[in-house]
Design a protein around this motif. Structure first.
Motif, short mmCIF file in Angstrom:
data_model
loop_
_atom_site.label_atom_id
_atom_site.label_comp_id
_atom_site.label_asym_id
_atom_site.label_seq_id
_atom_site.Cartn_x
_atom_site.Cartn_y
_atom_site.Cartn_z
N SER A 38 0.84 -1.20 0.00
CA SER A 38 0.00 0.00 0.00
C SER A 38 0.87 1.24 0.00
O SER A 38 2.09 1.18 0.26
CB SER A 38 -0.91 0.02 1.24
N ASP B 284 6.01 3.27 -0.77
CA ASP B 284 5.01 2.29 -0.33
C ASP B 284 5.48 1.60 0.95
O ASP B 284 6.59 1.86 1.44
CB ASP B 284 4.74 1.27 -1.44
N ARG C 231 -4.14 1.27 -1.63
CA ARG C 231 -3.36 0.73 -2.76
C ARG C 231 -3.27 1.78 -3.87
O ARG C 231 -2.24 1.88 -4.56
CB ARG C 231 -4.06 -0.53 -3.29
#
Length: 471
Positions: free
Chosen positions: A63, A116, A88
């Motif tokens: 994510s 991320d 996401r």
């Protein structure tokens, strides 16, 4: 244990250890090699006082941990949008408010940063995922009104000549209604012209304006000076007969249930199909030549009389009760049955065929949004795309559509908006209201209407009086 067995066991153990090491290294290498988030930046080339665009961030694995959009100018970054962690994908609506950011005119760069939460042996630093050079432009385009029709009336037309330097889009408006404009004259002059319509119900105080927008969204508006001369329009009452209903409702509303009263079918025709025709005229009016195709005054068919006026408010009465009110937006002209219908001026056929209440109809395009409509024809002799000359026969008059009695319904349209035909039959009116603004702006005049006097001439506007009723 025999020597061979011990050697074999050690070999197996070594292989297992090697596989574990190679597998572990490969796994760690794979995790390290997974790319970071991706960004899609679709921003305009110019940033104005208030500019909006969208940025999309998406993690390849895991994510988003952090997302940020920055404007960098003179080496100084300013954050203008951030993404929420844990998603996401994030679609960021970015608004560049220059009053809050204090950007200066000149070069700048848009940058999208992000990372991320996908685990890697060596965590990468935040990186620029996308960037785009932009220009901060805070100067509105220049709009200069060169000339315009001085005297205007409801149901009339107005010619406007202007310049709009550095504009990406130009709107010429009458209140909320927008009309197109076209480059006109020598290219180095940078002039544009717009022929606009004042609807029959135009009210004093409704603004006429030219609005220009540049690529940065900067806007400039200039009012169009004009002197409004009121113009009265007639009223009339039409009695609906059973014979009329029996003749016209089945023709124009064949899908009517047999149990539905004829008068109800008539109201559907008179209201809904009339609105459909108005919408269709606007669509056809948007497709026009970017230069004049006509010369001189428009011609009224020979030996015709005006039976109904432009912008005549009609009250429809059935069995002694008022059932509807509509406005007639053309002239009804009649002479003999199935008489030839000539083109009022040179142009190109923009439409040919059935048109709801108008029956068989032809619409000619004369350029710059100016069009003429010929309705209730018994036969049509031209097709869409045909070039026609002034006076060329388009078809024959008739009774198709919402008409009783053989006649021609004639309209003049400006970008699909009906205006009074009487002005366009008058060469002097065209000289004063169309060619004069062109001459004052130093632009080519419409041919065939004579020389424009040096001083504007005020003149009265007359409306022909109908001699008898035609629907």
């Amino acid at each position: 244990m025999p020597q061979r067995s011990r050697t074999k066991a050690w070999a197996v153990l070594v292989v297992i250890l090697l596989l574990a090491v190679v597998g572990g290294v490969s796994y760690l290498g794979w995790r390290q090699s997974v790319p970071g988030p991706r960004a899609t930046l679709t921003a305009p080339r110019f940033l104005g006082h208030n500019t909006s665009f969208t940025v999309t961030l998406e993690a390849v694995r895991g994510s988003l941990r952090r997302g940020e959009v920055r404007v960098v100018q003179s080496g100084k970054p300013v954050t203008v949008a951030t993404a929420n962690a844990g998603a996401r994908r994030a679609d960021l609506s970015v608004v560049i408010d220059n009053a809050a950011l204090g950007l200066k005119e000149g070069a700048a760069t848009l940058e999208v940063w992000g990372s991320d939460d996908f685990w890697r042996p060596l965590r990468p630093k935040d990186a620029v995922l996308a960037s785009q050079p932009v220009t901060v432009d805070l100067t509105p385009p220049r709009v200069e009104i060169l000339s315009s029709t001085r005297y205007v009336s409801p149901g009339g037309a107005v010619m406007i000549a202007f310049r709009a330097a550095d504009a990406a889009r130009v709107d010429v408006s009458v209140g909320a209604r927008v009309f197109p404009s076209y480059p006109y004259g020598p290219p180095d002059k940078g002039a544009r012209v717009a022929l606009i319509a004042l609807p029959w119900d135009f009210k004093a105080g409704t603004p006429l304006a030219v609005t220009a927008r540049d690529e940065a969204g900067n806007m400039a508006t200039r009012g169009v000076p004009a002197e409004l001369k009121p113009r009265p329009f007639p009223r009339d009452t039409i009695n609906i007969t059973e014979a009329f209903l029996q003749a016209k409702v089945p023709e124009l509303l064949p899908q009517r249930p047999p149990s539905q009263p004829l008068i109800e079918g008539f109201l559907i025709i008179n209201r809904d199909q009339r609105r459909q025709a108005e919408d269709e005229k606007l669509k056809i009016g948007a497709k026009t030549a970017d230069k004049p195709l006509w010369e001189g005054p428009f011609v009224q068919p020979r030996n015709t009389k005006v039976f109904s006026n432009f912008a005549e408010t009609r009250t429809y009465v059935y069995l002694g009760h008022t059932v509807d009110t509509q406005v007639h937006v053309g002239f009804d002209l009649a002479s003999t049955k199935q008489s030839p219908v000539p083109a009022a001026n040179a142009g190109q056929v923009a439409f040919s065929g059935p048109l709801t209440i108008y029956g068989n109809a032809v619409i000619l395009d004369h350029g710059l949004g100016l069009q003429t409509l010929y309705a209730h024809l018994s036969t049509i002799g031209v097709k869409a795309g045909d070039a026609v000359t002034k006076g060329q026969e388009l078809g024959r008059s008739g009774t198709t559509g919402l008409a009783v009695g053989d006649h021609l319904h004639f309209e003049v349209l400006v970008s699909g908006v009906s205006v009074t035909p009487i002005e366009w039959w008058d060469g002097k009116w065209i000289r004063d209201r169309v060619n004069r603004p062109l001459k004052q702006a130093g632009l080519p005049e419409i041919a065939g209407v004579g020389e424009v006097p040096d001083e504007p001439i005020a003149r009265s506007e007359a409306t022909p009086r109908p001699s008898r009723r035609r629907r």
